[in-house]
Design an enzyme around this catalytic site. Structure first.
Site, PDB file in Angstrom:
ATOM      1  N   GLU A  99       0.821  -1.209   0.000  1.00 44.29           N
ATOM      2  CA  GLU A  99       0.000   0.000   0.000  1.00 44.29           C
ATOM      3  C   GLU A  99       0.853   1.256   0.000  1.00 44.29           C
ATOM      4  O   GLU A  99       1.968   1.267   0.521  1.00 44.29           O
ATOM      5  CB  GLU A  99      -0.896  -0.008   1.252  1.00 44.29           C
ATOM      6  CG  GLU A  99      -1.942  -1.094   1.190  1.00 44.29           C
ATOM      7  CD  GLU A  99      -2.743  -1.238   2.482  1.00 44.29           C
ATOM      8  OE1 GLU A  99      -3.953  -1.412   2.392  1.00 44.29           O
ATOM      9  OE2 GLU A  99      -2.149  -1.182   3.563  1.00 44.29           O
ATOM     10  N   CYS A 112       3.179   8.570   1.067  1.00 45.09           N
ATOM     11  CA  CYS A 112       3.744   7.629   2.037  1.00 45.09           C
ATOM     12  C   CYS A 112       3.912   6.283   1.329  1.00 45.09           C
ATOM     13  O   CYS A 112       2.935   5.709   0.850  1.00 45.09           O
ATOM     14  CB  CYS A 112       2.753   7.538   3.200  1.00 45.09           C
ATOM     15  SG  CYS A 112       3.177   6.327   4.439  1.00 45.09           S
ATOM     16  N   CYS A 119       6.386  -6.810   7.431  1.00 42.18           N
ATOM     17  CA  CYS A 119       7.530  -6.294   8.203  1.00 42.18           C
ATOM     18  C   CYS A 119       7.912  -7.335   9.236  1.00 42.18           C
ATOM     19  O   CYS A 119       7.048  -7.963   9.845  1.00 42.18           O
ATOM     20  CB  CYS A 119       7.159  -4.986   8.900  1.00 42.18           C
ATOM     21  SG  CYS A 119       8.560  -4.249   9.775  1.00 42.18           S
ATOM     22  N   CYS A 123       6.547  -4.888  15.870  1.00 39.70           N
ATOM     23  CA  CYS A 123       6.168  -3.895  16.885  1.00 39.70           C
ATOM     24  C   CYS A 123       4.718  -4.163  17.296  1.00 39.70           C
ATOM     25  O   CYS A 123       3.858  -4.395  16.440  1.00 39.70           O
ATOM     26  CB  CYS A 123       6.323  -2.478  16.351  1.00 39.70           C
ATOM     27  SG  CYS A 123       8.006  -2.144  15.796  1.00 39.70           S
ATOM     28  N   CYS A 126       1.532  -2.061  15.843  1.00 42.28           N
ATOM     29  CA  CYS A 126       1.460  -1.796  14.403  1.00 42.28           C
ATOM     30  C   CYS A 126       0.824  -2.965  13.651  1.00 42.28           C
ATOM     31  O   CYS A 126       1.254  -4.113  13.810  1.00 42.28           O
ATOM     32  CB  CYS A 126       2.879  -1.547  13.906  1.00 42.28           C
ATOM     33  SG  CYS A 126       3.004  -1.450  12.115  1.00 42.28           S
ATOM     34  N   SER A 223      11.335   6.213  14.959  1.00 39.92           N
ATOM     35  CA  SER A 223      10.136   5.831  15.702  1.00 39.92           C
ATOM     36  C   SER A 223      10.585   5.518  17.122  1.00 39.92           C
ATOM     37  O   SER A 223      11.075   4.433  17.397  1.00 39.92           O
ATOM     38  CB  SER A 223       9.482   4.620  15.040  1.00 39.92           C
ATOM     39  OG  SER A 223       9.005   5.001  13.770  1.00 39.92           O
ATOM     40  N   CYS A 342      -1.228   5.941   9.906  1.00 41.24           N
ATOM     41  CA  CYS A 342       0.010   5.296  10.334  1.00 41.24           C
ATOM     42  C   CYS A 342      -0.275   4.011  11.089  1.00 41.24           C
ATOM     43  O   CYS A 342      -1.077   3.997  12.009  1.00 41.24           O
ATOM     44  CB  CYS A 342       0.773   6.217  11.291  1.00 41.24           C
ATOM     45  SG  CYS A 342       1.954   7.222  10.460  1.00 41.24           S
TER      46      CYS A 342
HETATM   47  N1  SAH Z   1       9.065   0.783   9.878  1.00 38.59           N
HETATM   48  C1  SAH Z   1       9.221   2.178   9.886  1.00 38.59           C
HETATM   49  C2  SAH Z   1       8.313   2.918   8.920  1.00 38.59           C
HETATM   50  C3  SAH Z   1       6.891   2.452   8.806  1.00 38.59           C
HETATM   51  S1  SAH Z   1       5.838   2.710  10.192  1.00 38.59           S
HETATM   52  C4  SAH Z   1       9.048   2.716  11.289  1.00 38.59           C
HETATM   53  O1  SAH Z   1       8.528   2.002  12.132  1.00 38.59           O
HETATM   54  O2  SAH Z   1       9.462   3.840  11.525  1.00 38.59           O
HETATM   55  C5  SAH Z   1       5.471   4.447  10.101  1.00 38.59           C
HETATM   56  C6  SAH Z   1       5.117   5.086  11.431  1.00 38.59           C
HETATM   57  O3  SAH Z   1       3.835   4.651  11.919  1.00 38.59           O
HETATM   58  C7  SAH Z   1       6.111   4.769  12.526  1.00 38.59           C
HETATM   59  O4  SAH Z   1       6.456   5.926  13.232  1.00 38.59           O
HETATM   60  C8  SAH Z   1       5.305   3.827  13.386  1.00 38.59           C
HETATM   61  O5  SAH Z   1       5.818   3.755  14.674  1.00 38.59           O
HETATM   62  C9  SAH Z   1       3.933   4.408  13.317  1.00 38.59           C
HETATM   63  N2  SAH Z   1       2.863   3.530  13.736  1.00 38.59           N
HETATM   64  C10 SAH Z   1       2.820   2.184  13.619  1.00 38.59           C
HETATM   65  N3  SAH Z   1       1.656   1.710  14.110  1.00 38.59           N
HETATM   66  C11 SAH Z   1       0.944   2.779  14.552  1.00 38.59           C
HETATM   67  C12 SAH Z   1      -0.362   2.922  15.138  1.00 38.59           C
HETATM   68  N4  SAH Z   1      -1.145   1.885  15.328  1.00 38.59           N
HETATM   69  N5  SAH Z   1      -0.771   4.174  15.455  1.00 38.59           N
HETATM   70  C13 SAH Z   1       0.022   5.237  15.194  1.00 38.59           C
HETATM   71  N6  SAH Z   1       1.249   5.165  14.641  1.00 38.59           N
HETATM   72  C14 SAH Z   1       1.709   3.941  14.320  1.00 38.59           C
HETATM   73 FE1  SF4 Z   2       7.586  -2.581  11.057  1.00 38.06          FE
HETATM   74 FE2  SF4 Z   2       7.536   0.079  11.482  1.00 38.06          FE
HETATM   75 FE3  SF4 Z   2       5.369  -1.440  11.966  1.00 38.06          FE
HETATM   76 FE4  SF4 Z   2       7.486  -1.659  13.552  1.00 38.06          FE
HETATM   77  S1  SF4 Z   2       6.201   0.172  13.281  1.00 38.06           S
HETATM   78  S2  SF4 Z   2       6.300  -3.373  12.710  1.00 38.06           S
HETATM   79  S3  SF4 Z   2       9.156  -1.380  12.108  1.00 38.06           S
HETATM   80  S4  SF4 Z   2       6.306  -1.090   9.987  1.00 38.06           S
END
Ligand code: SAH
Ligand code: SF4
Length: 360
Positions: A99, A112, A119, A123, A126, A223, A342
């Site tokens: 996406e 974006c 991934c 985390c 996410c 992050s 995000c």
């Molecule tokens: N893997 C990279 C980039 C993709 S995630 C990273 O983690 O930085 C992009 C952003 O979305 C990151 O800052 C991540 O921490 C944030 N993110 C992930 N899940 C989220 C959620 N459920 N609510 C808000 N932000 C989130």
């Molecule tokens: Fe991957 Fe970024 Fe999501 Fe963590 S926040 S699982 S590094 S996409």
């Protein structure tokens, strides 16, 4: 079907593309300017096939198709949010899906993009992390999201894409073999200014160092989500491999590399990482590497019962950080009605998870 082994022209950096094409045309006794013609079709014409390159003789087009391919993702679905945010689900040549999201604001149009199918970082907050890892994207598949989105934006009166963020699916710095050329391609090929491109990472130290060593002024977002390793570990498993002190040391190098801008992303989760005692330590870290802090209200995901921090708590963080001299903003959540915010991107991984659950 046997895999297509022809090199993808979209995956080559402009220098490599030029050299490869020059060699190709020289071997066919063609004039040197043919390479420039093809490059123009790729970077300016945004051609999605060699057949479109109509200023080349038909025999040369046929010869190019024999040796090379143009592997651009194809739109599978497009969803437009009430707030104008647009989510594309792209089908890649092997059927995988990723996406990307277009986010219009008054002065900008931000794209974006994804860097991996799924991934591996896991985390806990996410949706992409919950789906697991499938494969890396190639440089061409990463840049391809830009060229296809740019075409879509032009056709739908969204204007020109002004900024690109690597904040879609995947951890960009876990896919450095493709990320580095993709940055070069977007910057030198398609002419997107380095300062308008942000790579977001969860803290892959060798990748941060490599980015710091590049001469261009690409921006970096870390992050962070917690100012202490102890709390961060519960949210980001990678913290165990690259602990916060090492990440910060790498960030300091980044900043030394010529005034490059760092942002901390801090997703605020109710009762998890929003205690007022954390404001001081967070401010200290931000001041140490001169980071701008983005506070992001947590976007709910299907696999966790967590909710976003209360608005007054987010305000306390914002004001507390500002009082300490930290540049801070609360990031507005966009495109939530189409799951484009995000951390909500998950492509087909959602289907996979549901299938896994149905089996157990
Ligand atoms: N893997 C990279 C980039 C993709 S995630 C990273 O983690 O930085 C992009 C952003 O979305 C990151 O800052 C991540 O921490 C944030 N993110 C992930 N899940 C989220 C959620 N459920 N609510 C808000 N932000 C989130
Ligand atoms: Fe991957 Fe970024 Fe999501 Fe963590 S926040 S699982 S590094 S996409």
């Amino acid at each position: 079907m046997s895999p297509d082994v022809r090199p993808d022209l979209l995956s080559l950096t402009p220098d490599m593309l030029h050299q490869t094409l020059e060699e190709h045309f020289a071997s066919r006794g063609q004039p040197g300017y043919r390479a420039g013609q093809v490059q123009k079709w790729i970077y300016e014409g945004l051609a999605h096939s060699i057949d479109e390159m109509t200023d080349l003789p038909a025999s040369e087009r046929a010869a190019l198709v024999e040796v090379f391919r143009i592997d651009e993702p194809v739109a599978d679905t497009v969803q437009r949010s009430e707030d104008g945010t647009v989510k594309h689900l792209w089908r890649l040549s092997d059927g995988e899906l990723v996406e990307s999201v277009l986010i219009p604001t008054e002065r900008r149009l931000t794209l974006c993009i994804s860097s991996q199918v799924g991934c591996a970082m896991g985390c806990t907050f996410c949706a992409t992390g919950w789906g697991g890892f499938d494969r890396h994207l190639s440089a061409g598949e990463i840049a391809g999201q830009y060229r296809a989105s740019r075409r879509w934006a032009e056709q739908h009166d969204y204007g020109a894409i002004s900024n690109i963020v690597y904040m879609g699916m995947g951890e960009p710095l876990a896919n450095r073999k493709a990320i580095h050329p993709s940055l070069t391609i977007l910057n030198q090929g398609y002419g997107v200014g380095a300062r308008r491109i942000t790579v977001s990472t969860v803290g892959v130290v060798p990748g941060i160092v490599e980015l710091a060593n590049r001469p261009e002024q690409f921006k970096l977002a870390l992050s962070l989500h917690a100012p202490s390793g102890e709390l961060r570990r519960d949210l980001i498993p990678l913290e165990k491999r690259y602990p916060l002190p090492e990440v910060l040391a790498a960030l300091e190098r980044f900043d030394d590399g010529g005034g490059k801008r760092i942002t901390f992303e801090y997703t605020m989760i109710d009762g998890v990482n929003d205690a007022p005692e954390l404001i001081g330590p967070l401010g200290d870290l931000a001041l140490r590497v001169r980071a701008f802090v983005n506070l992001i209200p947590f976007n709910p995901i299907p696999y966790q019962s967590w909710g976003p921090s209360k608005p007054n708590r987010i305000r306390d963080f914002e004001q507390g950080l500002a009082k300490r001299g930290v540049s801070v903003a609360v990031r507005e959540t966009r495109g939530q009605d189409i799951d484009a915010a995000c951390g909500q991107l998950r492509g087909h991984t959602l289907v996979q998870i549901d299938e896994k659950r149905a089996r157990t």
